[in-house]
Scaffold this motif. Structure first.
Motif, mmCIF file in Angstrom:
data_model
loop_
_atom_site.group_PDB
_atom_site.id
_atom_site.type_symbol
_atom_site.label_atom_id
_atom_site.label_comp_id
_atom_site.label_asym_id
_atom_site.label_seq_id
_atom_site.Cartn_x
_atom_site.Cartn_y
_atom_site.Cartn_z
ATOM 1 N N GLY A 373 0.785 -1.228 -0.073
ATOM 2 C CA GLY A 373 -0.051 -0.024 -0.017
ATOM 3 C C GLY A 373 0.773 1.348 0.021
ATOM 4 O O GLY A 373 0.543 2.308 -0.917
ATOM 5 N N GLU A 374 1.944 1.210 0.762
ATOM 6 C CA GLU A 374 2.578 2.294 0.963
ATOM 7 C C GLU A 374 3.414 2.609 -0.506
ATOM 8 O O GLU A 374 3.883 3.649 -0.932
ATOM 9 N N ASP A 375 3.963 1.423 -1.054
ATOM 10 C CA ASP A 375 4.440 1.438 -2.477
ATOM 11 C C ASP A 375 3.736 2.439 -3.516
ATOM 12 O O ASP A 375 4.284 3.160 -4.329
ATOM 13 N N ILE A 376 2.443 1.934 -3.322
ATOM 14 C CA ILE A 376 1.515 2.388 -4.561
ATOM 15 C C ILE A 376 1.444 4.084 -4.013
ATOM 16 O O ILE A 376 1.369 4.937 -4.839
ATOM 17 N N TRP A 377 1.313 4.426 -2.759
ATOM 18 C CA TRP A 377 1.075 5.857 -2.379
ATOM 19 C C TRP A 377 2.534 6.610 -2.692
ATOM 20 O O TRP A 377 2.286 7.630 -3.079
ATOM 21 N N SER A 378 3.568 5.832 -2.497
ATOM 22 C CA SER A 378 4.832 6.635 -2.711
ATOM 23 C C SER A 378 5.056 6.858 -4.244
ATOM 24 O O SER A 378 5.398 7.861 -4.828
ATOM 25 N N ALA A 379 4.612 5.793 -5.049
ATOM 26 C CA ALA A 379 4.591 5.916 -6.594
ATOM 27 C C ALA A 379 3.727 7.074 -7.028
ATOM 28 O O ALA A 379 4.036 7.997 -7.781
ATOM 29 N N ALA A 380 2.481 7.537 -6.331
ATOM 30 C CA ALA A 380 1.643 8.664 -6.701
ATOM 31 C C ALA A 380 2.375 9.904 -6.335
ATOM 32 O O ALA A 380 2.404 10.856 -7.197
ATOM 33 N N ARG A 381 2.870 9.932 -4.981
ATOM 34 C CA ARG A 381 3.708 11.170 -4.846
ATOM 35 C C ARG A 381 4.763 11.214 -5.678
ATOM 36 O O ARG A 381 5.153 12.623 -5.891
ATOM 37 N N ILE A 382 5.491 10.352 -5.971
ATOM 38 C CA ILE A 382 6.801 10.465 -6.848
ATOM 39 C C ILE A 382 6.332 11.133 -8.388
ATOM 40 O O ILE A 382 6.809 11.943 -9.034
ATOM 41 N N LEU A 383 5.214 10.588 -8.739
ATOM 42 C CA LEU A 383 4.435 11.206 -10.172
ATOM 43 C C LEU A 383 4.163 12.352 -10.023
ATOM 44 O O LEU A 383 4.422 13.407 -10.995
ATOM 45 N N ALA A 384 3.492 12.840 -8.859
ATOM 46 C CA ALA A 384 2.871 14.339 -8.747
ATOM 47 C C ALA A 384 4.151 15.188 -8.691
ATOM 48 O O ALA A 384 4.402 16.372 -9.321
ATOM 49 N N HIS A 385 5.104 14.727 -7.857
ATOM 50 C CA HIS A 385 6.385 15.582 -7.802
ATOM 51 C C HIS A 385 7.339 15.834 -9.158
ATOM 52 O O HIS A 385 7.670 16.771 -9.473
ATOM 53 N N GLY A 386 7.281 14.683 -9.786
ATOM 54 C CA GLY A 386 8.131 14.660 -11.061
ATOM 55 C C GLY A 386 7.318 15.538 -11.939
ATOM 56 O O GLY A 386 7.905 16.348 -12.839
ATOM 57 N N ALA A 387 5.867 15.189 -12.128
ATOM 58 C CA ALA A 387 5.285 15.856 -13.032
ATOM 59 C C ALA A 387 5.435 17.514 -12.878
ATOM 60 O O ALA A 387 5.380 18.151 -13.919
ATOM 61 N N LEU A 388 5.133 18.034 -11.733
ATOM 62 C CA LEU A 388 5.331 19.406 -11.537
ATOM 63 C C LEU A 388 6.964 19.814 -11.934
ATOM 64 O O LEU A 388 6.811 20.953 -12.329
ATOM 65 N N ALA A 389 8.021 19.154 -11.486
ATOM 66 C CA ALA A 389 9.099 19.325 -11.899
ATOM 67 C C ALA A 389 9.362 19.857 -13.381
ATOM 68 O O ALA A 389 9.736 20.701 -13.760
ATOM 69 N N VAL A 390 8.718 18.974 -14.317
ATOM 70 C CA VAL A 390 8.770 18.840 -15.710
ATOM 71 C C VAL A 390 8.052 19.938 -16.032
ATOM 72 O O VAL A 390 8.345 20.760 -16.949
ATOM 73 N N LEU A 391 7.023 20.352 -15.513
ATOM 74 C CA LEU A 391 6.047 21.563 -16.070
ATOM 75 C C LEU A 391 6.690 22.759 -15.472
ATOM 76 O O LEU A 391 6.694 23.868 -16.419
ATOM 77 N N VAL A 392 7.391 22.701 -14.514
ATOM 78 C CA VAL A 392 8.163 23.939 -14.120
ATOM 79 C C VAL A 392 9.551 24.472 -15.192
ATOM 80 O O VAL A 392 9.481 25.465 -15.700
#
Length: 563
Positions: A373-392
């Motif tokens: 469950g934490e693996d899935i939750w961490s993947a979601a946070r990584i995706l959001a953080h990475g997406a915002l980094a690319v968008l910046v």
């Protein structure tokens, strides 16, 4: 042609700076103490990822024997916490390896389980007297308020009447002082001294004095009773508590200090613990899972002499960060003729910073994950953080190019708003449960630091006033859904969160029973509560980050009012 050469030079310089930054923050830390003798004892709970009392998935005998073998030469003995859950194999296996066992019965709220634990402990002690040198009946039962002192004493008497080994009970030192009648029933007193977990946390620099002070206090309170320091250790990862910082170098310094102080004073002690316990994160946050001298993958974290490496894998993280930053720079600056030198440097700098932040966050959240469950939750946070980094980085390249019109990117605004709501929620949760909850600065590096740097670059390169440079509605093109995400209310709630964050430390301290007993008068409590507001550096950093995250929403609200 000149622009392309300049771009490559800028990329090379920034890549070198990125690598140098990773090295600087992960360079070996000198720890002047050294101790190269085996520990007298270490806590032995051989749970690996996916195992633990909560899931009731227990280690098989082969794994237990493998973990025992790995402790030969590291410690002369081990301390268990239960006689059930597959631990019946420990005494004979440890005996064959020459490890002395302090065996235990786990006591809790269920009388039937308590009876089974006591029976299993008695049986093991009588069957393996050569391996089991002493026994412990219950661990922190009084602290958890699972049993009364009289109920605990009944179990102690039952074990004492049935075994030949010395019998004890284990708890935080303060609970022995609160329940002195228990001391009369045991052959030796087992105390836990954990400076990190004290109601008034102790910095690692003062750990030696604290250990000696508590030991001598207990010796005076219970003269003639042998004392075992049953738990003493320091976490290698997780949240900071006041001046007590959880990291690799502090853990090494504490364990070396414990060993040296105990040798100088003749203390008997047990290090908590041999291996990291992933399952404990569910109860105590990340820090609860990271007390081992060996990690969950059975790698030794630090040596007992010489400097300590904060993160031995940093070269891999540096390489990933640098390559991602270089790739982003080359992609977004592929038409170098569209950028002047200042714009080129700004985009390249943001690319390397965002890449470093993204990799840092990946390392951080992976260290926090302890099950699927934490693996899935961490993947979601990584995706959001990475997406915002690319968008910046993309937004910077689009807006800083000559004659460019920035394309709308609604996802960027939504992510900034989402992180604003998350910052508010986390700050409130810290206020109401600040003892165990992780403090999240690393997870907000892009929405706080990278977005702020991008906004400052907009001010410098596009000559915008601060409101138009920072406004969340213009950072990624004019597409902010003001009606759905009211900027003024978000800014106000973030402002209140800035106040709540440091207050969470004072609230956690004020709730401590030992703190209240030690300082019964409010006049004595007040200066300590005030000090708690700023003593935790990690909390102060988080409060500052929340304050910075107000700017995009405040700027948007001011612009909307002007219209």
């Amino acid at each position: 042609m000149m622009n392309r050469v300049l771009a490559l030079v800028v990329v090379a310089i920034l890549a070198g700076i990125n690598i140098a930054g990773w090295w600087w923050f992960n360079r070996p830390v000198p720890v002047e103490l050294s101790f190269n003798e085996p520990f007298p004892s270490v806590s032995f709970a051989p749970f690996r990822r996916g195992q633990g009392p909560i899931t009731r998935v227990y280690p098989p005998p082969e794994q237990i024997k493998e973990d025992l073998q790995s402790l030969v030469g590291v410690a002369r003995g081990i301390r268990t916490y239960t006689s059930l859950e597959g631990m019946h194999v420990v005494p004979p296996a440890a005996g064959k390896l020459g490890l002395e066992v302090t065996h235990s019965a786990w006591l809790g709220l269920e009388p039937e389980v308590n009876d089974k634990e006591v029976a299993a402990l008695i049986q093991a002690a009588n069957q393996h007297p050569d391996a089991i040198k002493r026994v412990i009946v219950g661990n922190e039962v009084l602290l958890r308020q699972d049993l009364t002192a009289d109920q605990l004493i009944a179990h102690i008497r039952k074990v004492k009447a049935a075994v030949t080994q010395p019998v004890s009970y284990a708890d935080v030192w303060a609970f022995w002082l609160k329940n002195p009648q228990v001391a009369k029933e045991v052959d030796f007193i087992t105390i836990h001294i954990l400076p990190y977990w004290e109601d008034e946390p102790i910095a690692v620099e003062h750990a030696a004095q604290h250990i000696v002070k508590i030991y001598r206090m207990m010796a005076e309170a219970f003269p003639g009773k042998p004392i075992l320091i049953g738990e003493a250790g320091w976490p290698t990862y997780g949240r900071t508590r006041g001046p007590a910082v959880a990291n690799m170098e502090n853990a090494a310094r504490f364990v070396r200090t414990l060993a040296l102080v105990s040798k100088e004073n003749g203390f008997d002690y047990n290090v908590v613990e041999a291996f990291d316990q992933p399952w404990k994160a569910k109860l105590e946050g990340t820090v609860g899972a990271k007390w081992g001298v060996v990690d969950e993958e059975r790698r030794v974290k630090y040596a007992m002499s010489g400097p300590v490496e904060p993160s031995p894998r940093w070269p891999w993280h540096a390489a990933a960060s640098t390559l991602l930053g270089v790739a982003a720079t080359l992609i977004f600056l592929r038409r170098s003729d569209r950028f002047d030198a200042r714009a080129m440097v700004a985009v390249a700098v943001l690319a390397q910073i965002c890449a470093a932040f993204a990799v840092w966050q990946v390392v951080y959240v992976r260290a926090l994950a302890y099950d699927l469950g934490e693996d899935i939750w961490s993947a979601a946070r990584i995706l959001a953080h990475g997406a915002l980094a690319v968008l910046v980085v993309r937004a910077a390249a689009e807006s800083f190019a000559k004659g460019a019109t920035q394309a709308k990117a609604a996802l960027g605004q939504w992510l900034v708003a989402l992180y604003g709501f998350c910052a508010i929620s986390i700050s409130v949760m810290l206020l109401f449960n600040g003892r165990y909850r992780d403090i999240p600065p690393v997870e907000f590096l892009v929405p706080c630091v990278a977005v702020t740097l991008y906004a400052l670059a907009r001010m410098a390169l596009l000559r915008l006033d601060w409101k138009r440079a920072f406004a969340v509605g213009s950072l990624f093109g004019e597409s902010y859904p003001g009606g759905v995400c009211p900027s003024g209310k978000i800014a106000a709630m973030l402002g209140l969160s800035v106040l709540a964050v440091p207050l969470s430390e004072a609230v956690a301290l004020a709730r401590g029973e030992d703190f209240v007993v030690s300082h019964p008068k409010f006049a004595d409590q007040f200066p300590l509560l005030v000090r708690a507001l700023w003593e935790n550096t990690e909390i102060v950093v988080w409060a500052a980050m929340v304050a910075v995250m107000i700017l995009p929403f405040l700027a948007q609200w001011l612009l909307e009012r002007e219209r």
